[in-house]
Design a protein around this motif. Structure first.
Motif, PDB file in Angstrom:
ATOM      1  N   ARG A   1       0.835  -1.215   0.000  1.00  0.00           N
ATOM      2  CA  ARG A   1       0.000   0.000   0.000  1.00  0.00           C
ATOM      3  C   ARG A   1       0.865   1.259   0.000  1.00  0.00           C
ATOM      4  NH1 ARG A   1      -4.767  -2.370   0.242  1.00  0.00           N
ATOM      5  NH2 ARG A   1      -5.446  -3.594   2.053  1.00  0.00           N
ATOM      6  N   GLU A   2       2.072   1.098   0.516  1.00  0.00           N
ATOM      7  CA  GLU A   2       2.989   2.235   0.539  1.00  0.00           C
ATOM      8  C   GLU A   2       3.571   2.519  -0.848  1.00  0.00           C
ATOM      9  OE1 GLU A   2       4.988   5.371   2.179  1.00  0.00           O
ATOM     10  OE2 GLU A   2       3.540   4.082   3.216  1.00  0.00           O
ATOM     11  N   HIS A   3       3.657   1.461  -1.671  1.00  0.00           N
ATOM     12  CA  HIS A   3       4.426   1.607  -2.902  1.00  0.00           C
ATOM     13  C   HIS A   3       3.627   1.493  -4.201  1.00  0.00           C
ATOM     14  CE1 HIS A   3       8.123   1.674  -0.610  1.00  0.00           C
ATOM     15  NE2 HIS A   3       7.704   0.619   0.068  1.00  0.00           N
ATOM     16  N   PHE A   4       2.385   1.034  -4.102  1.00  0.00           N
ATOM     17  CA  PHE A   4       1.608   0.844  -5.324  1.00  0.00           C
ATOM     18  C   PHE A   4       0.207   1.435  -5.172  1.00  0.00           C
ATOM     19  CE2 PHE A   4       4.735  -2.576  -5.115  1.00  0.00           C
ATOM     20  CZ  PHE A   4       5.356  -2.440  -6.352  1.00  0.00           C
ATOM     21  N   PRO A   5      -0.375   1.829  -6.315  1.00  0.00           N
ATOM     22  CA  PRO A   5      -1.746   2.346  -6.284  1.00  0.00           C
ATOM     23  C   PRO A   5      -2.726   1.199  -6.059  1.00  0.00           C
ATOM     24  CG  PRO A   5      -0.983   2.186  -8.541  1.00  0.00           C
ATOM     25  CD  PRO A   5       0.197   1.846  -7.663  1.00  0.00           C
ATOM     26  N   PRO A   6      -3.939   1.512  -5.634  1.00  0.00           N
ATOM     27  CA  PRO A   6      -4.946   0.462  -5.466  1.00  0.00           C
ATOM     28  C   PRO A   6      -5.192  -0.237  -6.795  1.00  0.00           C
ATOM     29  CG  PRO A   6      -5.712   2.562  -4.560  1.00  0.00           C
ATOM     30  CD  PRO A   6      -4.454   2.849  -5.328  1.00  0.00           C
ATOM     31  N   GLN A   7      -5.600  -1.489  -6.713  1.00  0.00           N
ATOM     32  CA  GLN A   7      -5.851  -2.255  -7.927  1.00  0.00           C
ATOM     33  C   GLN A   7      -7.340  -2.526  -8.072  1.00  0.00           C
ATOM     34  OE1 GLN A   7      -1.683  -4.825  -7.800  1.00  0.00           O
ATOM     35  NE2 GLN A   7      -3.505  -5.650  -6.839  1.00  0.00           N
ATOM     36  N   ARG A   8      -7.774  -2.676  -9.320  1.00  0.00           N
ATOM     37  CA  ARG A   8      -9.192  -2.935  -9.568  1.00  0.00           C
ATOM     38  C   ARG A   8      -9.538  -4.403  -9.284  1.00  0.00           C
ATOM     39  NH1 ARG A   8     -11.196  -2.712 -15.120  1.00  0.00           N
ATOM     40  NH2 ARG A   8      -8.936  -2.748 -15.432  1.00  0.00           N
ATOM     41  N   ASP A   9      -8.685  -5.297  -9.816  1.00  0.00           N
ATOM     42  CA  ASP A   9      -9.091  -6.704  -9.823  1.00  0.00           C
ATOM     43  C   ASP A   9      -8.433  -7.585  -8.762  1.00  0.00           C
ATOM     44  OD1 ASP A   9     -10.936  -7.188 -12.238  1.00  0.00           O
ATOM     45  OD2 ASP A   9      -9.380  -5.869 -13.007  1.00  0.00           O
TER      46      ASP A   9
END
Lengths: 110, 110
Positions: free
Chosen positions: B31-39
């Motif tokens: 969560r610190e390094h990547f954007p939220p994901q859809r799937d």
DNA sequence: CATCTATATTGATATTTCTCTATATAGGAA
DNA sequence: TTCCTATATAGAGAAATATCAATATAGATG
């Protein structure tokens, strides 16, 4: 390489090799793995590279090379007495690397 | 190599690389390094390899190769959802490797 | 179906690592 | 000094690793 090798990474690379990990384990517990030495104490001075070479079964220059890699990683230090070179683990550096690694591989999300 | 690669050694080799260590640290704290994901959920399902590829700045096959090495070391697991592959750290394996290494690099003489 | 996206596989190249033999250096012993 | 032993250095070759471009596969979308 884009990401420069940090001290921890250099130590990891040093240890991510079967021969070097073996040697490091041997010299961490030298009385268990080597005979007593005449000109230096196994624990206080370290293990003579000649003994390591005989035990590991690699050529002398190869073992010298492995020991240099462990030295550059600061995981071991060397000491010359007369005509012999003794290698001794650097406990505090080893502990520091382990602590670093433990810290970096903790999960931080909760 | 005379000394066969043990599970711990394979894991050490996997992690003794700047890019892979970086990736592992990222997905340990997704969560610190990547954007939220859809799937797929970043934490529950893991991080989509596409995001990792974009962030690390290597070609897609290179990143796939790195992820395979981490997978074979059992440090991460992968899960396919639809057309995406998500990689998630294996906390218990990571802990086991750290414990192994801590144990092996303890000094035993005293 | 045709096309686009995500990932894997293949094959090539460059670099690094591991290892050896040969040789150099340097101290100890005769 | 001459020889022997211990270690280091130089140089070469083999193997492993890291990387990429091109292509294949497989699901999603229109």
């Amino acid at each position: 390489m884009q990401i420069p090798d940090t001290s921890t990474l250099i130590a990891l690379k040093a240890v991510a090799n079967g021969k070097r990990l073996q040697i490091l384990e041997w010299i961490l517990d030298p009385r268990e793995h080597f005979p007593p030495q005449r000109d230096g104490d196994l624990v206080d001075d370290g293990v003579c590279i000649k003994f390591i070479t005989d035990k590991i079964g690699l050529s002398q220059p190869t073992v010298t090379s492995h020991m240099h890699i462990l030295c550059e990683a600061k995981l071991v230090s060397s000491k010359q007495i007369k005509n012999w070179v003794f290698y001794k683990p650097d406990r505090s550096k080893i502990d520091a690397v382990l602590a670093q690694l433990n810290g970096r591989l903790q999960s931080r999300s909760g």
